[in-house]
Design an enzyme around this catalytic site. Structure first.
Site, PDB file in Angstrom:
ATOM      1  N   LYS A 128       3.389  -4.409   3.503  1.00  0.00           N
ATOM      2  CA  LYS A 128       2.338  -3.388   3.415  1.00  0.00           C
ATOM      3  C   LYS A 128       2.013  -3.125   1.944  1.00  0.00           C
ATOM      4  CE  LYS A 128       2.859   1.241   4.258  1.00  0.00           C
ATOM      5  NZ  LYS A 128       2.038   2.130   3.416  1.00  0.00           N
TER       6      LYS A 128
ATOM      7  N   ASP B 115      -3.070  -0.930   3.371  1.00  0.00           N
ATOM      8  CA  ASP B 115      -3.126   0.452   3.873  1.00  0.00           C
ATOM      9  C   ASP B 115      -3.911   1.331   2.900  1.00  0.00           C
ATOM     10  OD1 ASP B 115      -2.583   2.795   5.220  1.00  0.00           O
ATOM     11  OD2 ASP B 115      -0.515   2.952   4.511  1.00  0.00           O
TER      12      ASP B 115
ATOM     13  N   LYS C 188      -6.503   3.588   4.076  1.00  0.00           N
ATOM     14  CA  LYS C 188      -6.911   4.822   4.783  1.00  0.00           C
ATOM     15  C   LYS C 188      -8.320   5.279   4.418  1.00  0.00           C
ATOM     16  CE  LYS C 188      -2.192   6.709   5.198  1.00  0.00           C
ATOM     17  NZ  LYS C 188      -1.381   5.690   4.506  1.00  0.00           N
TER      18      LYS C 188
ATOM     19  N   ASP D 244     -15.030   8.163   4.866  1.00  0.00           N
ATOM     20  CA  ASP D 244     -16.303   8.466   4.186  1.00  0.00           C
ATOM     21  C   ASP D 244     -17.398   8.423   5.248  1.00  0.00           C
ATOM     22  OD1 ASP D 244     -18.386   8.711   2.219  1.00  0.00           O
ATOM     23  OD2 ASP D 244     -17.095   7.735   0.755  1.00  0.00           O
TER      24      ASP D 244
ATOM     25  N   THR E  14       1.622  12.927   8.428  1.00  0.00           N
ATOM     26  CA  THR E  14       2.899  13.600   8.741  1.00  0.00           C
ATOM     27  C   THR E  14       3.205  14.718   7.743  1.00  0.00           C
ATOM     28  OG1 THR E  14       3.919  11.687   7.720  1.00  0.00           O
ATOM     29  CG2 THR E  14       4.099  11.858  10.095  1.00  0.00           C
TER      30      THR E  14
ATOM     31  N   ARG F 293      11.819   2.018   1.464  1.00  0.00           N
ATOM     32  CA  ARG F 293      12.982   2.125   0.568  1.00  0.00           C
ATOM     33  C   ARG F 293      14.308   1.606   1.114  1.00  0.00           C
ATOM     34  NH1 ARG F 293      11.291   8.148  -0.483  1.00  0.00           N
ATOM     35  NH2 ARG F 293      10.619   7.731   1.650  1.00  0.00           N
TER      36      ARG F 293
HETATM   37  O1  C5P Z   1      10.373   4.249   2.110  1.00  0.00           O
HETATM   38  P1  C5P Z   1       9.929   4.607   3.497  1.00  0.00           P
HETATM   39  O2  C5P Z   1      10.567   3.752   4.579  1.00  0.00           O
HETATM   40  O3  C5P Z   1      10.057   6.080   3.784  1.00  0.00           O
HETATM   41  O4  C5P Z   1       8.376   4.236   3.466  1.00  0.00           O
HETATM   42  C1  C5P Z   1       7.535   4.368   4.552  1.00  0.00           C
HETATM   43  C2  C5P Z   1       6.162   3.901   4.222  1.00  0.00           C
HETATM   44  O5  C5P Z   1       5.323   4.317   5.274  1.00  0.00           O
HETATM   45  C3  C5P Z   1       5.561   4.443   2.931  1.00  0.00           C
HETATM   46  O6  C5P Z   1       4.685   3.451   2.397  1.00  0.00           O
HETATM   47  C4  C5P Z   1       4.794   5.652   3.395  1.00  0.00           C
HETATM   48  O7  C5P Z   1       3.707   5.977   2.586  1.00  0.00           O
HETATM   49  C5  C5P Z   1       4.307   5.173   4.761  1.00  0.00           C
HETATM   50  N1  C5P Z   1       3.980   6.229   5.699  1.00  0.00           N
HETATM   51  C6  C5P Z   1       4.876   7.200   6.113  1.00  0.00           C
HETATM   52  N2  C5P Z   1       4.491   8.158   7.011  1.00  0.00           N
HETATM   53  C7  C5P Z   1       3.254   8.165   7.469  1.00  0.00           C
HETATM   54  C8  C5P Z   1       2.342   7.203   7.073  1.00  0.00           C
HETATM   55  C9  C5P Z   1       2.745   6.240   6.173  1.00  0.00           C
HETATM   56  O8  C5P Z   1       6.030   7.185   5.702  1.00  0.00           O
HETATM   57  N3  C5P Z   1       2.926   9.065   8.359  1.00  0.00           N
END
Ligand code: C5P
Length: 238
Positions: A33, A60, A62, A65, A124, A216
Site C-alpha cells: 500500500k 491509497d 482517498k 471532490d 476510524t 508497522r
Molecule cells: O502500522 P499499522 O498496521 O497500524 O498501519 C495500518 C495502515 O492502515 C496505515 O497505513 C493506516 O494509515 C491505514 N489505515 C488504518 N485505519 C484506517 C484506514 C487506514 O490504520 N481506518
C-alpha cells in the site's frame, strides 16, 4: 485473494522502501500500500518503481471532490497500473460513480486492467461524539458505516475499507460479494500502538475480510520477512 496481506509502506523516503523490499526474495508475491506521504513526495514515479518489482499495488489517496474533478483524477490513476485505489463514500453516489468511470477510462486508455475501487466510510479517527456533534449525523457509528457501504456498493465500488469490528454487520447487510479490506490488524505478541480496535488476521478472515492492511508490525520489525510470514500463516489457519 492470493495476496491477502497488504503491507502499508509508510516510509517517508523511497530509499527506505527499497531497503525494505530488497529483503524479500520474491516481491512479486506481495501486495503493498502506497499512501499520501510517499505519493505526494515522489508522484507517479514511486508507483512505477515499485511496480517494476511485480508487486500488486494499492494506491491509497482517498479522493474527495466534486464528481467531475474526481473522475478526471481517477482517469490519471487508472492509467498508472495500480490494482486498488480509494475514494471517500461521504462524497456521495455521483462522486463514486464518477470515480469508477474515471478509473475505467484511464485503464482503457493505457490498455490495463481496471483498478478495484474501495470506498472509505467513516474514518476510524471519528468518534461517536464527533459523528453526532460535528457531522450532525443522526445514526450511531455502526449503522452509518453500513449505510455508507451500501451506498458504495450501489455506486459501483468493489469494496470498502472497514475496521474488523464492523465486518460481521457488513457481511450480513451487504453479502460476501464485496471486498472488505481491513486495517488495524495485530497478532497477539505485537504492539497495538495507536490502533484501538484490532483483530488478528485469522479472526478478520473468519469474519469475512477480503484482505488485511498491516504496516508497522511488519515494516518496523527486526525481521520483516518472519513477521510477514507469521501474518500470512495466521490468515491461512483453518
Ligand atoms: O502500522 P499499522 O498496521 O497500524 O498501519 C495500518 C495502515 O492502515 C496505515 O497505513 C493506516 O494509515 C491505514 N489505515 C488504518 N485505519 C484506517 C484506514 C487506514 O490504520 N481506518
Amino acid at each position: 485473494m492470493d495476496k491477502p496481506i497488504m503491507i502499508a509502506l509508510d516510509f517517508p523516503e523511497i530509499s527506505q522502501v527499497n531497503q525494505f523490499l530488497d529483503q524479500f526474495e520474491d516481491p512479486s508475491q506481495l501486495t503493498v500500500k502506497i499512501g499520501m506521504e510517499l505519493f505526494y513526495q515522489y508522484g507517479p514515479e514511486v508507483v512505477k518503481q515499485i511496480k517494476q518489482r511485480g508487486c500488486d499495488i494499492f494506491l491509497d489517496l482517498k479522493l474527495f471532490d466534486i464528481p467531475h474533478t474526481v473522475e478526471k483524477a481517477m482517469e490519471q490513476l487508472g492509467a498508472l497500473g495500480v490494482d486498488y485505489t480509494t475514494v471517500h463514500t461521504l462524497g456521495g453516489k455521483a462522486m463514486m460513480e464518477a470515480a469508477k468511470r474515471g478509473l475505467q477510462a484511464g485503464a482503457k486508455r493505457a490498455g490495463l486492467s481496471e483498478p478495484h475501487l474501495l470506498g472509505v466510510t467513516e474514518l476510524t479517527s471519528i468518534s461517536e461524539q464527533v459523528l453526532e456533534t460535528e457531522q450532525n449525523c443522526k445514526l450511531p457509528m455502526n449503522q452509518q458505516v453500513v449505510a455508507l457501504a451500501k451506498l458504495a456498493k450501489a455506486s459501483g465500488c468493489d469494496g470498502v475499507i472497514t475496521s474488523a469490528l464492523e465486518l460481521k454487520d457488513l457481511n450480513k447487510a451487504l453479502g460476501s460479494d464485496f471486498e472488505y479490506v481491513v486495517p488495524g490488524i495485530r497478532m497477539k505478541q505485537d504492539a497495538v500502538g495507536d490502533q484501538s480496535r484490532v483483530a488478528t488476521p485469522k479472526t478478520a478472515r473468519e469474519d469475512g475480510a477480503f484482505a488485511i492492511v498491516v504496516g508497522r508490525p511488519i515494516t518496523q520489525n527486526v525481521s520483516p520477512i518472519k513477521a510477514y510470514q507469521r501474518y500470512l500463516q495466521d490468515w491461512n489457519l483453518k
